[in-house]
Design an enzyme around this catalytic site. Structure first.
Site, PDB file in Angstrom:
ATOM      1  N   ASP A   7       0.960  -1.494   0.133  1.00 50.39           N
ATOM      2  CA  ASP A   7       0.174   0.476  -0.492  1.00 50.39           C
ATOM      3  C   ASP A   7       0.374   1.340   0.089  1.00 50.39           C
ATOM      4  OD1 ASP A   7       1.609   0.709   2.492  1.00 50.39           O
ATOM      5  OD2 ASP A   7      -0.786   0.262   4.129  1.00 50.39           O
ATOM      6  N   CYS A  64       2.782  -2.928   4.002  1.00 52.98           N
ATOM      7  CA  CYS A  64       2.505  -1.902   4.342  1.00 52.98           C
ATOM      8  C   CYS A  64       3.378  -1.316   5.636  1.00 52.98           C
ATOM      9  CB  CYS A  64       1.007  -2.449   4.797  1.00 52.98           C
ATOM     10  SG  CYS A  64       1.131  -3.292   6.397  1.00 52.98           S
ATOM     11  N   THR A  66       3.018  -1.195   8.898  1.00 52.74           N
ATOM     12  CA  THR A  66       3.256  -1.972  10.500  1.00 52.74           C
ATOM     13  C   THR A  66       3.992  -3.766   9.076  1.00 52.74           C
ATOM     14  OG1 THR A  66       1.515  -2.871  10.494  1.00 52.74           O
ATOM     15  CG2 THR A  66       2.859  -0.540  11.593  1.00 52.74           C
ATOM     16  N   HIS A  97      12.134 -23.343   8.999  1.00 49.86           N
ATOM     17  CA  HIS A  97      11.095 -24.079   9.824  1.00 49.86           C
ATOM     18  C   HIS A  97       9.829 -24.173   9.328  1.00 49.86           C
ATOM     19  CE1 HIS A  97      13.570 -23.369  14.248  1.00 49.86           C
ATOM     20  NE2 HIS A  97      14.512 -24.146  12.928  1.00 49.86           N
ATOM     21  N   HIS A 133       9.413 -30.498  11.080  1.00 50.67           N
ATOM     22  CA  HIS A 133       8.396 -29.051   9.965  1.00 50.67           C
ATOM     23  C   HIS A 133       7.828 -29.760   9.000  1.00 50.67           C
ATOM     24  CE1 HIS A 133      11.603 -26.933  12.694  1.00 50.67           C
ATOM     25  NE2 HIS A 133      12.761 -27.499  12.441  1.00 50.67           N
TER      26      HIS A 133
END
Length: 143
Positions: A7, A64, A66, A97, A133
């Site tokens: 964004d 974005c 955050t 992992h 995993h």
């Protein structure tokens, strides 16, 4: 082929990542946004995630402000395992992992230099292939 999406809050870091991928001669497809005008991260995060889930792109990077919102959006697409990373250790471990196929970052949290280092670690680290995993990833796919 790497799917990219951001964004307006992630636009500058996405552009830095594009330059970095160009330097490494890694192909990418940019699903937007294409400027810094205010926009909605779900539109671009979903488009990039769908390209990864369909196999059009091998991996994806979404950004974005955050990294939180766009990672949530990406993880709503079946077959996507998107990890939000703000340093290189989690980028390495999520590949080793979790076999994460998408990386999310926060343009307001991570600078361009560190962001490109995170991208390198994410793209260059293989999945460990360890049974424990693989078993856990299979369980994730059934959630």
């Amino acid at each position: 082929m790497i799917a990219l999406g951001s964004d307006h809050g992630g636009f500058d870091l996405k552009e830095a990542v594009k330059r970095h991928l160009d330097e490494r001669k890694i192909e990418y497809k940019d699903f937007g946004t294409y400027d810094k005008n205010s926009c909605d991260y779900p539109d671009f995060g979903r488009a990039a995630a769908e390209a990864v889930a369909s196999g059009e792109c091998e991996k994806g990077i979404v950004i974005c402000t955050t990294g939180i919102g766009i990672s949530i959006v990406a993880n709503k697409v079946k077959g996507v395992r998107c990890a939000l990373c703000s340093e290189t250790t989690t980028a390495r471990l999520t590949r080793e992992h979790n076999d994460a196929n998408m990386l999310a970052m926060g343009g307001g949290m991570v600078g361009e230099l560190l962001g490109c280092e995170i991208v390198d670690v994410f793209l260059d680290t293989p999945f460990s292939g360890l049974e424990k995993h693989s078993r856990r990833i299979a369980k994730l796919e059934n959630c």
